[in-house]
Design an enzyme around this catalytic site. Structure first.
Site, short mmCIF file in Angstrom:
data_model
loop_
_atom_site.label_atom_id
_atom_site.label_comp_id
_atom_site.label_asym_id
_atom_site.label_seq_id
_atom_site.Cartn_x
_atom_site.Cartn_y
_atom_site.Cartn_z
N ASP A 61 34.06 -4.16 -6.16
CA ASP A 61 33.37 -4.80 -5.05
C ASP A 61 32.59 -3.70 -4.34
O ASP A 61 33.19 -2.82 -3.70
CB ASP A 61 34.37 -5.46 -4.10
CG ASP A 61 33.70 -6.22 -2.96
OD1 ASP A 61 32.52 -5.95 -2.67
OD2 ASP A 61 34.37 -7.08 -2.35
N ASN A 88 22.91 -2.40 -9.90
CA ASN A 88 22.21 -3.68 -10.04
C ASN A 88 22.68 -4.73 -9.04
O ASN A 88 21.90 -5.62 -8.68
CB ASN A 88 22.40 -4.20 -11.46
CG ASN A 88 21.98 -5.64 -11.63
OD1 ASN A 88 20.79 -5.95 -11.68
ND2 ASN A 88 22.96 -6.54 -11.67
N TYR A 164 16.15 -9.38 2.58
CA TYR A 164 16.13 -8.90 1.20
C TYR A 164 15.01 -7.89 0.99
O TYR A 164 15.21 -6.82 0.41
CB TYR A 164 15.96 -10.08 0.25
CG TYR A 164 15.86 -9.69 -1.21
CD1 TYR A 164 17.00 -9.37 -1.93
CD2 TYR A 164 14.63 -9.64 -1.86
CE1 TYR A 164 16.91 -9.00 -3.27
CE2 TYR A 164 14.54 -9.29 -3.19
CZ TYR A 164 15.68 -8.96 -3.89
OH TYR A 164 15.59 -8.60 -5.21
N LYS A 168 15.25 -3.72 0.02
CA LYS A 168 14.66 -3.07 -1.15
C LYS A 168 13.75 -1.90 -0.73
O LYS A 168 13.66 -0.89 -1.43
CB LYS A 168 13.90 -4.08 -2.00
CG LYS A 168 14.81 -5.11 -2.68
CD LYS A 168 15.89 -4.45 -3.52
CE LYS A 168 16.76 -5.45 -4.24
NZ LYS A 168 17.82 -4.81 -5.06
N THR A 199 16.71 -15.92 -11.82
CA THR A 199 18.14 -15.67 -11.60
C THR A 199 18.61 -16.58 -10.47
O THR A 199 17.81 -17.24 -9.80
CB THR A 199 18.42 -14.21 -11.21
OG1 THR A 199 17.90 -13.97 -9.90
CG2 THR A 199 17.80 -13.24 -12.20
#
Length: 241
Positions: A61, A88, A164, A168, A199
């Site tokens: 985790d 990832n 998000y 990044k 995804t």
């Protein structure tokens, strides 16, 4: 160090992470399938082994310090070392996510996984990576995190969730800093963009397959010793920071 290359892929029980594991496994590497859900982790390992890959599960985790430490100890015991780390694992977070509407707790959750999780796992694995003859760290980022692309006239990235996107951009900056810190070592650190891949992070709305999205990570994991460090790449080549 075992002559067989050993890699850990976080979030490898599904999607792009699974395909990265499959791609490296097809090269004859031994692959640690990092995932926190035991059922999904076991299923991914079984599927990889059925395809001929030398895979083993790694309970992990990325949001927990103790889990990252235990994962490093587990890999050292069961594999004897580590050559490549592919960070990832990532989440999008709860909606809505315009800058004016995002809940601060959502931003914290996303950064905890997508950024702090990378630091946590990378630092736990670094001693083994430093001992490898050709160590690589691959951070799976996204072109939506590029400040250059975000501010280029004529480029419309659409309505990317703000937490998000920011995570990044943060990850890209972190990749550069790791590359600088490790510039006098053999550890090559790079970021990869999988492209708009279908995804569960985007409700499978992407136009690329998970296997296509995994290709850049497989490439960066296998670059030669004189390969790039501190770069950001997709299938077409360098991506501007």
């Amino acid at each position: 160090m075992n002559a067989q290359k050993i890699a850990l892929v976080t979030g490898a029980n599904k999607g792009i992470g699974y395909e990265i594991a499959a791609g490296l496994g097809a090269l004859g590497w031994r692959i640690g399938v990092g995932a926190r859900d035991p059922r999904r982790r076991h299923a991914a390992v079984d599927r990889l082994r059925a395809s001929g890959a030398d895979a083993f599960g790694v309970p992990l985790d990325v949001t927990e310090d103790a889990s990252a430490t235990a994962a490093a100890e587990f890999i050292a015991e069961h594999a004897g070392g580590l050559d490549v780390l592919v960070n990832n694992a990532a989440i999008v977070g709860r909606m809505p996510q315009t800058p004016s509407s995002v809940d601060p707790s959502t931003l914290r959750d996303v950064v905890e996984t997508n950024v702090i999780g990378v630091i946590r796992v990378t630092n736990a694995m670094l001693p083994m990576l430093r001992a490898s003859s050709s160590p690589r760290i691959v951070n799976m980022s996204s072109s939506v995190g590029s400040l250059s692309l975000q501010t280029s006239p004529g480029i419309d990235m659409g309505q990317v969730p703000a937490a998000y996107l920011a995570s990044k951009t943060f990850l890209n900056a972190l990749t550069i800093q790791y590359a600088k810190e490790l510039s006098d070592t053999s550890v090559l650190v790079n970021a990869g963009c999988p492209g708009f891949t279908a995804t569960d992070l985007n409700g499978f709305s992407g136009v690329r397959t998970a296997q296509q999205g995994a290709a850049i990570a497989v490439h960066l994991a296998t670059v030669p010793d004189d390969g790039p460090r501190g770069g950001f790449f997709d299938d077409a080549g360098p991506v501007p920071w």
